[in-house]
Design a protein around this motif. Structure first.
Motif, short mmCIF file in Angstrom:
data_model
loop_
_atom_site.label_atom_id
_atom_site.label_comp_id
_atom_site.label_asym_id
_atom_site.label_seq_id
_atom_site.Cartn_x
_atom_site.Cartn_y
_atom_site.Cartn_z
N THR A 1 8.67 26.34 33.26
CA THR A 1 8.97 26.66 31.85
C THR A 1 10.41 26.28 31.51
N PHE A 2 11.33 26.51 32.47
CA PHE A 2 12.73 26.16 32.22
C PHE A 2 12.90 24.64 32.09
N TYR A 3 12.14 23.88 32.92
CA TYR A 3 12.19 22.42 32.81
C TYR A 3 11.71 21.96 31.43
N ARG A 4 10.66 22.62 30.91
CA ARG A 4 10.18 22.23 29.58
C ARG A 4 11.24 22.53 28.52
N MET A 5 11.98 23.64 28.68
CA MET A 5 13.07 23.94 27.75
C MET A 5 14.12 22.83 27.77
N LEU A 6 14.45 22.35 29.00
CA LEU A 6 15.44 21.28 29.11
C LEU A 6 14.96 20.00 28.45
#
Length: 766
Positions: free
Chosen positions: A747-752
């Motif tokens: 999920t954090f990668y998608r935010m980035l």
């Protein structure tokens, strides 16, 4: 079935034993012990009466089959002689003795003799012993069960036993003395005790095998011999008549020349278990002192031995024996039986075989009674259900290792009631927990996407079709699977959930398909797999994209043929299971890149339901917020029933990268932090602080497209600022930043990606 042999003719088939304690109740010497949940015979206490065989309704106690041993004798080069016990006429009551001779010779026996000849051999020895009686009681020794009873349990009476062999041993010694030691002698009788007797050291070798009448019938049927249709053949051996009455009450007195009208206290004759034990106890206690006691353990005498199978009464059998005694039978006596045998020995010695275990002290008995809830004397019911006449005797048997505390029926009933009460409490707690976690399969939301999913569930639920559920983490894939199961015709059958990412390849294979004992290290027992457990129901395979190619092949076989093969087994098991799979990965990419089988993908992708992320269902957020507020407050036992306007507006404006699961967790966290009956903005995470811009007094107002765009821009800015902040704190370490943000790494990668942030720019220089 496994047949556990003991040092005797009676064995236990463990798989049949239901530990009902019938054998313990009926055993006169308590020669039955409870070992590993099975009633086993204790050889050194057993007297061979056969009561356990007769009382076992499950046929767990069996007489060791002697037919194979007999057939081996018949097929050997040694001559084999059959001896018909004195009671055979009561069993084969409709068969002339000379036809029996023909049938036995067709089986392969060289000669057939009457066992009553053995009675006439020992009658002279008994007459001498009774005539020379020095004044102490004499106890007959021709019943092997009585001899074992004295040797094993009443050794103080050994001096009273008449030191003469039984008629069976006498005729066996006579035949071997007449024909030589190579001859094989098979004695046919109804007496199980005879099977014990022939192995006793003082008389060993006289008889090679004891065959019961039932076993003889089996041999006739096996060879398709019908004795009724055969011609008559004369008996071998010496003619006999008076000895034929030996098997009935009064027969021994008749053979030993004792005249008694029943009123002479010096001569006692009795039969049956109860009478035999009373006589033995009276002799041991010195309450009676007759000159001679003739006693046989079986009811009615030898005509009612435990190996009988016909249903005639003892009275009708007695008449048959009397008729047999008067019957004319022809003989063809061989010369070797006409010669005298000067070396024929008819005496025997007896030994003390008593092995009485240590008796517990009174304090120990009291302690054992307390373990079975017997605190007062009135608690000792002495119901006999355990097999022992009193609770104290049962306690002694427990101490000696012969019995188990669970044999006490009142104690076991009390424990069952207590366990049932505890299980009901645990069941109720588990049911409530499951209801809170999974009980409500209702999918919340009135937005267009949610309604579309509900429509697809209604369409596919009643069918057996395989379903593939796709969507981001936290969008409710398991809830959707449960809703499909509840809408199916398998709703009354189990639904088994498997998370394919939590187990290693080998463990997952074992979990899904089961394994056999010894198939790998740690496989100490057979284990049923989850597919077999879910037979008739549904199995939900979560994160199906994470399984290895090996398991993909096994899963394909289940989907194609409904067959599974446990690890370490060559057997195929058929199962009827509906498969629902879920993934957040792009399986099409897996097919292209080779990490997911194409044939399995098409087999799973029969009916696909794609769950929308929560950010695309913003109109349903108020419903979801209210739902989780009610359920979480109830589960956490907190009186929180409202959300203030600032907090509600922030919740509605948040982009929810963790989807429904994130929403549920944030609501639960806020309820825990709440100090009154409401959730406030300061109880939400820091990311929500700047999302409540409007004042609550402004009231609801129409939101234009330009304002919505501005709001989305604001969300993206806040998300980007927060991502940069976490990356700075962790030096560009994405895993640590995701952990700090309390969201999944993916999920954090998608935010980035959405914010266009390169995490390498924040790495610390060494």
């Amino acid at each position: 079935m496994t047949l556990k042999e003991v040092n005797g003719p009676i064995s236990t088939i463990r798989e049949r034993c239901r530990i009902c304690y019938a054998c313990v109740r009926n055993c006169p010497t308590k020669a039955i012990g409870i070992f590993e949940d099975c009633a086993e015979i204790i050889t050194h206490r057993c007297i061979g009466c056969g009561k356990c065989v007769q009382s076992c309704s499950q046929k767990a106690k069996v007489i060791i089959d002697a037919t194979k041993e007999t057939e081996d004798h018949l097929h050997s080069n040694d001559p084999t002689v059959a001896v018909l016990g004195c009671s055979f006429a009561a069993f084969f009551h409709d068969l002339h003795p000379e036809r029996m001779v023909t049938a036995l010779k067709q089986l392969g026996f060289d000669e057939v003799l009457e066992g009553s000849a053995g009675v006439e051999l020992i009658s002279g020895e008994y007459r001498k012993a009774i005539a020379a009686n020095p004044g102490q009681p004499l106890l007959s020794s021709h019943c092997p069960t009585i001899v074992d009873l004295v040797e094993r349990h009443y050794p103080q009476l050994l001096k009273y036993l008449v030191p003469v062999v039984s008629p069976m041993i006498a005729i066996g010694r006579f035949i071997k003395a007449s024909r030589g030691s190579r001859v094989r002698v098979v004695y046919i009788s109804s007496c199980i005790g005879g099977k014990f007797e022939v192995t006793a050291e003082p008389v060993t070798g006289a008889i090679d095998t004891v065959l019961t009448y039932s076993e003889l019938n089996v041999m006739f049927k096996r060879q398709k011999i019908d004795p009724q249709r055969l011609k008559r053949t004369p008996m071998s051996g010496r003619p006999t008549s008076i000895g034929r009455s030996f098997s009935i009450i009064g027969g021994p007195f008749n053979n030993f020349g004792i005249e008694n009208n029943g009123l002479n206290p010096h001569y006692i004759s009795t039969v049956g278990e109860e009478n035999s034990l009373e006589i033995i106890r009276d002799l041991a206690a010195g309450r009676i002192s007759p000159r001679y006691v003739d006693v046989r353990f079986c009811k009615g005498g030898c005509i009612c031995g435990p190996a009988r199978t016909n249903r005639l009464t003892s009275f009708s059998k007695r008449n048959l024996i009397i008729e047999y005694q008067q019957q004319e039978i022809s003989y063809d006596t061989a010369p070797h039986y006409l010669q005298e045998s000067p070396n024929l020995k008819l005496d025997r010695v007896f030994a003390n075989k008593s092995r009485q275990p240590e008796r517990p002290s009174g304090e120990t008995i009291k302690r054992i009674l307390l373990e079975t809830d017997k605190f007062e004397e009135q608690d000792e019911l002495n119901c006999g259900s355990c097999g022992y006449p009193t609770c104290r005797e049962h306690a002694v048997a427990v101490y000696q290792g012969l019995a188990d505390i669970r044999m006490c029926l009142p104690y076991s009933i009390h424990r069952l009631e207590k366990d049932r009460s505890q299980l009901e409490q645990k069941y109720e707690l588990a049911r409530r927990a499951l209801d809170q976690e999974y009980g409500n399969t209702r999918i919340i939301g009135n937005d267009q996407h949610t309604q579309g999913v509900l429509h697809m569930i209604q369409q596919v639920g009643p069918t057996p079709t395989t379903v593939l559920i796709r969507g981001e983490s936290g969008t409710g894939k398991e809830l959707t699977a449960r809703a499909i199961h509840e809408a199916s015709q398998r709703a009354d059958k189990p639904m088994v959930t498997v998370n394919c990412t939590t187990l290693t390849d080998n463990l997952l294979e074992s979990e899904l398909f089961g394994h056999m004992k010894g198939s790998f290290t740690g496989a100490i027992t057979d284990k049923k797999g989850l597919f077999e457990t879910a037979d008739g129901g549904t199995i939900f395979l979560d994160e199906i994209g994470d399984i290895t190619p090996k398991l993909q092949a096994e899963l394909l076989r289940v989907l194609d043929n409904g067959e599974i093969k446990p690890v370490g087994s060559n057997n195929i098991i058929k199962v009827d299971v509906r498969v629902i799979a879920a993934t957040n990965r792009q399986l099409e990419e897996g097919v292209s890149n080779g990490w997911f089988r194409e044939d399995l993908f098409y087999r799973l992708n029969v009916f696909t339901i794609t769950l929308p992320p929560l950010r695309n269902r913003s109109s349903s957020i108020p419903q979801l917020v209210d739902h989780f507020l009610n359920t979480s407050a109830k589960r956490l036992n907190k009186n929180v029933h409202s959300i203030d306007e600032y907090a509600r507006r922030a919740l509605e404006r948040y982009p929810w990268p963790g989807n429904i699961r994130e929403l549920q967790n944030i609501i639960e966290r806020a309820i825990v932090l709440s100090h009154d009956n409401s959730i406030h903005l300061d109880q939400l995470p820091m990311a929500f602080a700047n999302l409540a811009q409007d004042s609550p007094q402004e009231g609801p107002k129409e939101v234009s497209n330009s304002l919505r765009q501005q709001r989305n821009d604001q969300f993206e800015k806040v998300e980007k600022d927060l991502a940069i902040q976490f990356l700075k704190q962790t030096g560009g370490n994405v895993s640590a930043a995701a952990k700090l943000a309390d969201i999944p790494r993916r999920t954090f990668y998608r935010m980035l990606d959405r914010s266009g942030i390169d995490p390498t720019l924040f790495r610390r220089q060494s």
